[in-house]
Each structure stands twice: as structure tokens, then as C-alpha cells.
Design an enzyme around this catalytic site. Structure first.
Site, short mmCIF file in Angstrom:
data_model
loop_
_atom_site.label_atom_id
_atom_site.label_comp_id
_atom_site.label_asym_id
_atom_site.label_seq_id
_atom_site.Cartn_x
_atom_site.Cartn_y
_atom_site.Cartn_z
N LYS A 93 -0.30 5.22 -5.78
CA LYS A 93 -1.21 4.93 -6.81
C LYS A 93 -2.18 5.99 -7.01
CE LYS A 93 -2.95 1.80 -3.73
NZ LYS A 93 -1.93 1.78 -2.79
N GLN A 125 -4.81 -0.50 -1.37
CA GLN A 125 -4.06 -1.23 -0.87
C GLN A 125 -2.75 -1.86 -1.77
OE1 GLN A 125 -7.67 -1.95 0.03
NE2 GLN A 125 -7.18 -0.41 1.35
N ARG A 146 4.78 5.24 9.28
CA ARG A 146 5.18 3.87 8.51
C ARG A 146 6.37 3.36 8.89
NH1 ARG A 146 2.98 6.86 3.12
NH2 ARG A 146 0.64 7.08 3.64
N GLY A 191 0.76 -1.29 -0.04
CA GLY A 191 -0.02 -0.17 -0.12
C GLY A 191 0.91 1.34 0.25
N ASP A 192 0.20 2.45 -0.37
CA ASP A 192 1.14 3.75 -0.14
C ASP A 192 1.95 3.67 -1.13
OD1 ASP A 192 -0.96 4.43 1.68
OD2 ASP A 192 0.47 3.41 3.30
N VAL A 210 11.58 7.91 -6.28
CA VAL A 210 13.02 7.93 -6.47
C VAL A 210 13.94 9.13 -5.82
CG1 VAL A 210 14.66 7.97 -8.40
CG2 VAL A 210 12.92 6.33 -8.50
N GLY A 222 -1.36 9.12 -7.16
CA GLY A 222 -0.73 9.98 -8.13
C GLY A 222 -0.79 9.45 -9.34
N ALA A 264 -8.33 2.92 2.68
CA ALA A 264 -7.56 3.37 1.55
C ALA A 264 -6.96 4.97 1.86
CB ALA A 264 -8.01 3.49 0.19
N GLY A 265 -5.95 5.57 1.37
CA GLY A 265 -5.74 7.08 1.81
C GLY A 265 -5.02 7.23 0.53
N HIS A 266 -5.59 8.16 -0.59
CA HIS A 266 -4.90 8.24 -1.80
C HIS A 266 -4.50 9.76 -1.98
CE1 HIS A 266 -6.48 4.24 -3.51
NE2 HIS A 266 -5.40 4.03 -2.73
N ARG A 303 -23.04 -14.14 4.06
CA ARG A 303 -24.49 -13.87 3.12
C ARG A 303 -25.43 -13.03 4.36
NH1 ARG A 303 -24.91 -19.80 1.57
NH2 ARG A 303 -23.74 -19.84 3.39
P1 GDP Z 1 -1.59 5.54 -2.40
O1 GDP Z 1 -2.28 4.92 -1.18
O2 GDP Z 1 -0.83 4.32 -3.09
O3 GDP Z 1 -2.47 6.30 -3.40
O4 GDP Z 1 -0.47 6.39 -1.95
P2 GDP Z 1 -0.35 7.51 -0.68
O5 GDP Z 1 -1.13 8.65 -1.32
O6 GDP Z 1 -1.10 6.81 0.48
O7 GDP Z 1 1.04 7.85 -0.43
C1 GDP Z 1 1.77 8.43 -1.30
C2 GDP Z 1 2.43 9.49 -0.80
O8 GDP Z 1 3.64 10.02 -1.44
C3 GDP Z 1 1.54 10.78 -1.03
O9 GDP Z 1 1.87 11.76 -0.02
C4 GDP Z 1 2.10 11.38 -2.39
O10 GDP Z 1 1.91 12.71 -2.69
C5 GDP Z 1 3.33 10.95 -2.26
N1 GDP Z 1 4.14 10.73 -3.46
C6 GDP Z 1 3.64 9.72 -4.65
N2 GDP Z 1 4.84 9.63 -5.60
C7 GDP Z 1 5.87 10.31 -5.18
C8 GDP Z 1 7.35 10.66 -5.58
O11 GDP Z 1 7.52 10.07 -6.56
N3 GDP Z 1 8.08 11.12 -4.87
C9 GDP Z 1 7.62 11.82 -3.57
N4 GDP Z 1 8.47 12.32 -2.88
N5 GDP Z 1 6.36 11.50 -3.03
C10 GDP Z 1 5.33 10.76 -3.79
P1 IMO Z 2 -3.79 2.37 0.24
O1 IMO Z 2 -4.97 2.17 -0.82
C1 IMO Z 2 -1.46 0.90 3.69
C2 IMO Z 2 -3.33 -2.17 6.18
C3 IMO Z 2 -3.49 -1.77 7.66
C4 IMO Z 2 -3.56 -3.19 8.31
C5 IMO Z 2 -4.27 -4.11 7.14
C6 IMO Z 2 -5.51 -4.06 7.60
O2 IMO Z 2 -3.75 3.95 0.80
O3 IMO Z 2 -2.52 1.97 -0.14
P2 IMO Z 2 -7.81 -2.99 7.17
O4 IMO Z 2 -8.13 -1.66 7.86
O5 IMO Z 2 -7.93 -2.88 5.69
O6 IMO Z 2 -8.69 -4.31 7.59
O7 IMO Z 2 -6.31 -3.15 7.69
O8 IMO Z 2 -4.12 -3.52 5.82
N1 IMO Z 2 -3.86 -1.37 5.03
C7 IMO Z 2 -3.26 -0.50 4.38
N2 IMO Z 2 -1.81 0.02 4.37
N3 IMO Z 2 -2.10 1.51 2.70
C8 IMO Z 2 -3.40 1.15 2.59
O9 IMO Z 2 -4.26 1.60 1.52
C9 IMO Z 2 -3.96 0.25 3.41
N4 IMO Z 2 -5.47 -0.26 3.83
C10 IMO Z 2 -5.17 -1.20 4.86
O10 IMO Z 2 -2.57 -0.93 7.91
O11 IMO Z 2 -2.17 -3.83 8.38
MG MG Z 3 -2.54 5.49 0.79
#
Ligand code: GDP
Ligand code: IMO
Ligand code: MG
Length: 454
Positions: free
Chosen positions: A15, A225, A327, A11-12, A354, A17, A38-40, A139
Site C-alpha cells: 500500500k 492492514q 511472514r 496487509g503488506d 508480479v 508504495g 502498520a509498516g509501510h 468510552r
Molecule cells: P504495506 O504495508 O501494504 O505498505 O506493504 P509493506 O511495505 O509492509 O510490504 C511490502 C514490501 O514489498 C515492501 O518491502 C515494498 O518495498 C515491497 N514491494 C512493494 N511492491 C513490490 C513489488 O511490486 N515487487 C517487489 N518485489 N516488492 C514490492
Molecule cells: P500493514 O499496514 C500485516 C496483524 C498482526 C495480527 C493482527 C492483529 O503494514 O499492512 P494488531 O497489532 O493490529 O492488534 O494485530 O493483525 N497486523 C498486520 N499484518 N500488516 C499490517 O499492517 C498489520 N497490522 C496488524 O500480525 O495478526
Molecule cells: Mg506493511
């Protein structure tokens, strides 16, 4: 055609972006699993948008769909939509009638069970994700379509709520309040149903998306995720309760596997590793109390390693978007990525962050594992075995801090040579071309090599 965006790690990976970057050419962006766990993050016109539920494409005026594979908390959904409206956007969000609804008792039970599980706890986001998917499989769930049909809603709640109340009170010895009260839930969720109906938000997801595709429109499928958090292919039980892997994109939208397979599947890779939650992590640097198993803050992993971990965590802003937790960080884990490349069939890669590693003398990757005296190249299938794996590292020369915005503008060849060597190693090992390289959080801080829609 479809482009599916899949997290390849934990995760994180950035995606949101990438969805934003490639989403320009898409007409519809659909999420296929997960919920407000999720947190995007999307940075648009200098403004930062943090989205939990609304698909990232909605920031750019695309139709955002929450597929049938999602679990939807209507409160979060309307909060996010209202917030985006206050910020001057007009998000067009549709929700699958077959998607399951997260109810307040799911959230309550998520917290209660995490406490109870102790060492088996995944460190969930406590958003009720697991308990909602449990009820789906059992169900006894409530679906979005049921919110628009008062009799069905009442019938479902009358069956399930007494069971949940008994579970909380009699098994876990907890007090319950209105989260477990049928009348309260019925009234509240009826209102959500009315708003969904008034705003014409519900759809038959598969039909809706297929009609768009037949009309020649581009559809993007946004995973949440990552592969190692997948309930089948991840590090069970420290996983989420759905399928972020590419197969989930078909089950979770109602589009056929041939439709998804005809398009592109892009693996999003963070140039190192981050993890929020518990479970083993063979390439971890240092540790985080409460998440790293058996972590002793007084002993630590050695000063240098802790310092490096803190450096990467701070440079990368590695604090949870949803929960704010620091994290865990580590070096890139190639066995994890090889596993992801096979499970998802990546046609291309986007490697992010990178820039975060720039300035280090040395960048390492876990190239393989030593497991019971043997070298292995992919992840073993049980998490107990994975916990016994020791990473064998490969070392790369670091690359300098440069003007990344200028690099993004000049293209791939402008990336420092050592960073290119690193990228090419990853691409060769995974047998997939690099489509994009993230060199900063902003949209213009991305080196675009290939646009999947062109
Ligand atoms: P997601 O859950 O996969 O959508 O990712 P998140 O948004 O939770 O976490 C990614 C974080 O890294 C965010 O704060 C983005 O703005 C940041 N980010 C994404 N791509 C890059 C990158 O290439 N370089 C840097 N420094 N930050 C990035
Ligand atoms: P994005 O989409 C990172 C992790 C939680 C926990 C496990 C199960 O932003 O990448 P849940 O609440 O889903 O039952 O938790 O999965 N987790 C994530 N870690 N990014 C996420 O989403 C996540 N969504 C769940 O920390 O370990
Ligand atoms: Mg995220």
C-alpha cells in the site's frame, strides 16, 4: 477528489508504495485507521523509508494527516518525525483531535492478553492497538484533544488507570510499574500535548480535509492492514481492531460516504498471499512455527512445498516491517479477493509483486473452496468455517525473469504474456480494471496503466 487505498488481503500488499506512486498528484494524504501496527515501505531516491504511523505521503512533502479513526502513540509519532528530519525531510503531519491515544498500559495489556489467549491469540504486533480501541468503544479512552487540556487529561487518567492496574494485577496477576502510574502518565502525556500544540499539529480532521477538497485539492486516504484483518469483515478473532475496509475511510476521517464514494477506491493486491499472525490460511504453502495453526516443523508440508515457500518468502522479502517476523506465504486466494472486492467496491486494482513469482514453472491460485462437499466462490462468514475450507487450485504457466525496470518503462504490453494472462484473470474475476502492476519495490518499478487523479 479522493482516492482511497485499501489492502485487499492480510496487509503488506504494498500500500505504501502505491500511495507513493499516486500520491504525487495528491496534496494531502490521510490515514483513517490503525496505528503503529502498520509498516509501510516507501523507496524514494534510492532511500528506503519504513513508516509505522506517519502517512506514506509525508516522505514526498505532502501534508500527512492521522484521522480520527487512528490510534496514535505520541512516542512513535515524534520518533518517526524526528528520524525523518534527521534524514533531511521536513514532514508536515497533522493529528485529529478526535483520534485516540495509545498509552503505555495499552501496550502492556496487549502483551498480557496475547499470552493469556493461547489458541485465540491473533499474534498481534503488541503495540496496544486492541486495548486502545477497546477503551474507545468503552468510552474511557484518552483522545489527542485531551492531551492539550490538562484538567481533562487528569480526570480521564484518574478514572481509567486504577481499572487498568487492577486488571493487570488482580485478573492477570502481573506486576505493574510506571506504565500504570497516574502521575507519571500525566506528566509525560502533558509534554506530548505541549509539543503537539507548539508545532500546531492538531486538527478537526473532517473539517480540515473538506476545506481542502472544497479548495480543489486532491486528497488521498491511506488504509493500513487489509480487508481480511478488518474487525467486521476479516477473519475474526485473528484480526486487527479497526476497519481497514473502504467504509472506514469515511468514519475514520469525518468525510461523508458520498465524498469518498465519488472518488476512486483502489484495491491493493499482492500477486500471492502473505500473512503475519495466526489463524487459518487455505492457500498457505508450508508453514511458520508459532503462526501456522498446529504446525509441526518436523512433519512440515513436504519438502517441495517448504522449499517453494522459502523461495517466495526470500524473493519477496517477506519478513514483517514492524516485528521482523517471517511472514507466512501462500498462493493467491480468490474467494478472499472476491469478498474484498464486494466489501470495498473497488474501482481499480494495483497488483504488486508480479516480479517475485517470475521464474516459477507454474503459478497457482486458489480459485474456489470446497466447503462441506460444495464449491463456494467467496469466504464463509465464520473463521471456523473458513478453517474447514479446502482451496481448489487453478494453474497458470509461469513467466520468465525479465528486466522489470525496462518493462515498467515500456508499459503494460511489455509484461510477459503469461503474467498478463494471470492479471487479466484476476481483473475479470473481481470485475475491476488493473490500474497498476508492481514489478519491483522501487517507484519506477511499477507499470502504470491508469492514474486515478487524471
Ligand atoms: P504495506 O504495508 O501494504 O505498505 O506493504 P509493506 O511495505 O509492509 O510490504 C511490502 C514490501 O514489498 C515492501 O518491502 C515494498 O518495498 C515491497 N514491494 C512493494 N511492491 C513490490 C513489488 O511490486 N515487487 C517487489 N518485489 N516488492 C514490492
Ligand atoms: P500493514 O499496514 C500485516 C496483524 C498482526 C495480527 C493482527 C492483529 O503494514 O499492512 P494488531 O497489532 O493490529 O492488534 O494485530 O493483525 N497486523 C498486520 N499484518 N500488516 C499490517 O499492517 C498489520 N497490522 C496488524 O500480525 O495478526
Ligand atoms: Mg506493511
Amino acid at each position: 477528489m479522493t482516492v482511497t487505498i485499501v489492502g485487499s488481503q492480510l496487509g503488506d500488499e504494498g500500500k505504501g508504495g502505491v500511495v507513493d506512486l499516486y500520491g504525487d498528484a495528491a496534496d494531502v494524504v490521510a490515514r483513517y485507521q490503525g496505528g503503529d501496527n502498520a509498516g509501510h515501505t516507501v523507496v524514494h531516491d534510492g532511500e528506503k523509508y519504513k513508516l509505522s504511523l506517519v502517512p506514506s505521503g509525508a516522505v514526498r512533502g505532502k501534508i500527512g494527516v492521522l484521522g480520527n479513526g487512528c490510534v496514535v502513540n505520541p512516542e512513535t509519532l515524534f520518533d518517526e518525525i524526528d528520524t525523518l528530519r534527521e534524514r533531511g525531510l521536513d514532514p508536515d503531519v497533522r493529528v485529529a483531535e478526535r483520534a485516540h491515544v495509545i498509552l503505555p498500559y495499552h501496550r502492556a495489556l496487549d502483551g498480557i492478553e496475547e499470552e493469556e489467549k493461547d489458541d485465540l491469540a491473533a499474534g498481534t504486533t503488541k503495540r496496544g492497538i486492541g486495548p486502545t480501541y477497546e477503551d474507545k468503544a468503552g468510552r474511557r479512552g484518552v483522545r489527542i484533544g485531551d492531551l492539550l487540556d490538562p484538567d481533562t487529561l487528569r480526570e480521564r487518567l484518574e478514572y481509567v488507570v486504577p481499572q487498568k492496574k487492577a486488571l493487570a494485577e488482580d485478573v492477570f496477576d502481573k506486576e505493574t510499574g510506571e506504565a500504570f502510574d497516574i502521575d507519571h502518565l500525566y506528566d509525560t502525556y502533558r509534554e506530548y500535548g505541549e509539543r503537539l500544540a507548539e508545532e500546531g499539529m492538531t486538527v478537526d480532521c473532517g473539517t480540515f480535509l473538506q476545506e481542502r477538497i472544497d479548495a480543489g485539492e486532491n486528497v488521498m486516504l491511506e488504509g493500513a492492514q487489509g480487508t481480511s484483518l478488518d474487525i467486521d469483515h476479516g477473519v475474526y478473532p485473528y484480526v486487527t481492531s479497526s476497519n481497514p475496509t473502504a467504509g472506514g475511510a469515511t468514519v475514520g476521517t469525518g468525510l461523508g460516504p458520498t465524498v469518498v464514494g465519488d472518488g476512486e477506491v483502489i484495491g491493493i493486491v499482492k500477486a500471492y498471499l502473505s500473512r503475519v499472525g495466526t489463524g487459518p490460511l487455505p492457500t498457505e504453502l508450508g508453514g511458520v512455527e508459532g503462526q501456522t495453526p498446529d504446525y509441526d516443523p518436523d512433519e512440515g508440508a513436504g519438502e517441495d512445498e517448504e522449499e517453494l515457500a522459502t523461495y517466495i518468502r526470500d524473493e519477496g522479502g517477506e519478513y514483517g516491517t514492524v516485528t521482523g517476523r517471517p511472514r507466512r506465504v501462500g498462493w493467491l486466494d480468490m474467494p478472499m479477493l472476491r469478498h474484498a472486492a464486494r466489501a470495498n467496491g473497488f474501482t481499480g486494482l494495483a497488483v504488486n509483486h508480479v516480479d517475485v513469482l517470475a521464474g516459477l514453472d507454474e503459478v497457482k491460485v486458489g480459485h474456489s473452496y470446497e466447503f462441506d462437499g460444495e464449491e463456494i466462490l467467496t469466504m464463509p462468514s465464520t473463521t471456523e468455517q473458513w478453517g474447514r475450507c479446502e482451496a481448489t487450485f487453478k494453474s497458470f504457466d509461469g513467466w520468465p525473469e525479465v528486466d522489470w525496470a525496462a518493462v515498467a518503462e515500456d508499459g503494460y504490453e511489455a509484461i510477459p504474456e503469461n503474467a498478463r494472462t494471470y492479471l487479466e484473470y484476476v481483473s475479470d474475476e473481481l470485475d475491476a480494471p488493473v490500474y497498476a502492476v508492481g514489478v519491483g519495490p522501487g517507484r519506477e518499478e511499477t507499470v502504470v496503466v491508469e492514474n486515478p487523479y487524471e
